[in-house]
Enzyme design. Structure first.
Site, PDB file in Angstrom:
ATOM      1  N   LYS A  77      42.089  49.077  46.094  1.00 51.14           N
ATOM      2  CA  LYS A  77      42.352  47.773  46.709  1.00 51.14           C
ATOM      3  C   LYS A  77      43.280  46.942  45.835  1.00 51.14           C
ATOM      4  O   LYS A  77      44.265  46.362  46.319  1.00 51.14           O
ATOM      5  CB  LYS A  77      41.030  47.044  46.943  1.00 51.14           C
ATOM      6  CG  LYS A  77      41.151  45.615  47.457  1.00 51.14           C
ATOM      7  CD  LYS A  77      41.036  44.567  46.329  1.00 51.14           C
ATOM      8  CE  LYS A  77      39.677  44.579  45.674  1.00 51.14           C
ATOM      9  NZ  LYS A  77      39.540  43.524  44.624  1.00 51.14           N
TER      10      LYS A  77
ATOM     11  N   LYS B  44      45.943  39.025  36.726  1.00 57.31           N
ATOM     12  CA  LYS B  44      45.034  40.166  36.868  1.00 57.31           C
ATOM     13  C   LYS B  44      45.730  41.365  37.496  1.00 57.31           C
ATOM     14  O   LYS B  44      45.513  42.521  37.103  1.00 57.31           O
ATOM     15  CB  LYS B  44      43.818  39.763  37.702  1.00 57.31           C
ATOM     16  CG  LYS B  44      42.849  40.917  37.997  1.00 57.31           C
ATOM     17  CD  LYS B  44      42.294  41.557  36.729  1.00 57.31           C
ATOM     18  CE  LYS B  44      41.465  42.803  37.021  1.00 57.31           C
ATOM     19  NZ  LYS B  44      40.183  42.494  37.689  1.00 57.31           N
TER      20      LYS B  44
ATOM     21  N   THR C 206      39.117  39.965  42.163  1.00 54.77           N
ATOM     22  CA  THR C 206      40.550  40.275  42.175  1.00 54.77           C
ATOM     23  C   THR C 206      40.997  40.263  43.628  1.00 54.77           C
ATOM     24  O   THR C 206      40.528  41.047  44.444  1.00 54.77           O
ATOM     25  CB  THR C 206      40.833  41.638  41.535  1.00 54.77           C
ATOM     26  OG1 THR C 206      40.330  41.655  40.206  1.00 54.77           O
ATOM     27  CG2 THR C 206      42.333  41.927  41.515  1.00 54.77           C
TER      28      THR C 206
END
Length: 339
Positions: free
Chosen positions: A276, A208, A134
């Site tokens: 993150k 995502k 990701t």
């Protein structure tokens, strides 16, 4: 013969012969069917999910070369027959398709684009990079352009499903890139889960990130509901069972509700990595002019876990933050504990 004919048939082309050669080799490679007998794979990153994902490809009969910063984390794959490479570049030189699933966008940039050791420096023309980390959508576009300039190609293919989905080969795979290439790679990706084509380079990453936005608020709701039910004096096992088949039911509840009650905070997906992801989401929101207050709240609650040194726990550890906010604990009390 084919390459010689191409060169002679285009005597006045301004395109350098080396570039024509790469393009022709890429075109020739692209029509070959992907199979264990014709396709060699490289795998970069053997963390919680990557290790299980790579194992499925080995079990399917593919020749796989692996690289990770800590070789000991690849021992289970090496014992299954995987080969070891000392760098992403060396790995790519032995591979037709290179997968990467690492921690952060900076890691992606290093293992794929680094001029000295990155995978693109070793990949032969016609090779493919599949980044399953990701990461930033803009980085996916950059990798796509860099790959094309060397006669190679790439897709961004981040996944959802956590450690359980990785173990069961039941991940959702969000693919961005050339649709014909994604279709060609689908039989390979089907070893890991189900592929969803989302559009041009970077669109897999955008999908995502939207997935993470949804999960973030869902996890907040799951943990808040548990704290509320606890304060109300409900039996929490009975509570989860009762709501699981109603409108409050969700994959997050199925995967993490029982773990929370058992105080099982082992990472299927690290808090550090989720922070993150949510940070990338918030930066993209700023670029788009979007206000998503649920996302911002969830990110702050997860940052609180990091502040308490709990970044290496799983995302279900969010309940710890809510317990601290409310001076409460869902942890069962021992029946022989004294007041």
């Amino acid at each position: 013969m084919r390459l010689l004919f191409l060169r002679r048939s285009l005597p006045h082309s301004s395109t350098p012969h080396s570039l024509l050669l790469r393009r022709t080799m890429a075109a020739t490679t692209s029509v070959e069917p992907i199979s264990p007998s014709t396709t060699k794979l490289g795998w970069i990153g053997t963390g919680v999910m990557g290790r299980s994902m790579c194992s499925h490809l080995l079990k399917a009969g593919y020749t796989v070369t692996v690289f990770t910063r800590t070789q000991s984390k690849a021992e289970s794959l090496l014992s299954m027959g995987a080969h070891w490479a000392n760098s992403p570049k060396s790995l790519a030189a032995q591979s037709d398709v290179v997968f990467s699933i690492v921690g952060y966008p900076s890691d992606v940039r290093h293992v794929i684009l680094d001029p000295a050791s990155g995978a693109l420096g070793g990949l032969r023309p016609g090779g493919v990079v599949i980044d399953m980390t990701t990461s930033d959508p803009s980085l996916a576009v950059e990798i796509h352009s860099a790959a094309a300039s060397t006669g190679c190609s790439s897709i961004d293919a981040p996944v959802s499903g956590g450690d359980r989905g990785a173990r069961l080969a039941a991940l959702s795979i969000f693919a961005g890139g050339d649709e014909s290439l994604v279709n060609r790679l689908t039989p390979l990706l089907n070893c890991l889960g189900r592929v969803y084509y989302m559009g041009s380079p970077g669109k897999g990453q955008f999908c995502k990130l939207a997935n993470q936005v949804t999960i973030a608020s869902t996890m907040v709701g799951l943990c808040e509901g548990l704290v509320y039910a606890h304060k109300a004096g409900l039996d929490l096992d009975s509570y989860l069972n009762a709501i699981s088949t109603g409108a409050a039911g969700s994959k997050s509840l199925d995967l993490y509700g029982g773990r929370i009650l058992k105080r099982d905070f082992e990472a299927g997906f690290y808090v550090n990595h989720f922070v993150k992801d949510l940070g990338i989401c918030l930066r993209e929101c700023q670029n788009m002019g979007l206000a998503l207050p649920g996302l911002a709240l969830a990110q702050q609650l997860y940052v609180s876990l990091q502040a308490h040194g709990e970044g290496n726990l799983g995302t279900q550890a969010l309940v710890l933050t809510l317990e601290r906010l409310n001076n409460a604990s869902l942890e069962p009390q021992s029946s022989d504990s004294k007041p």
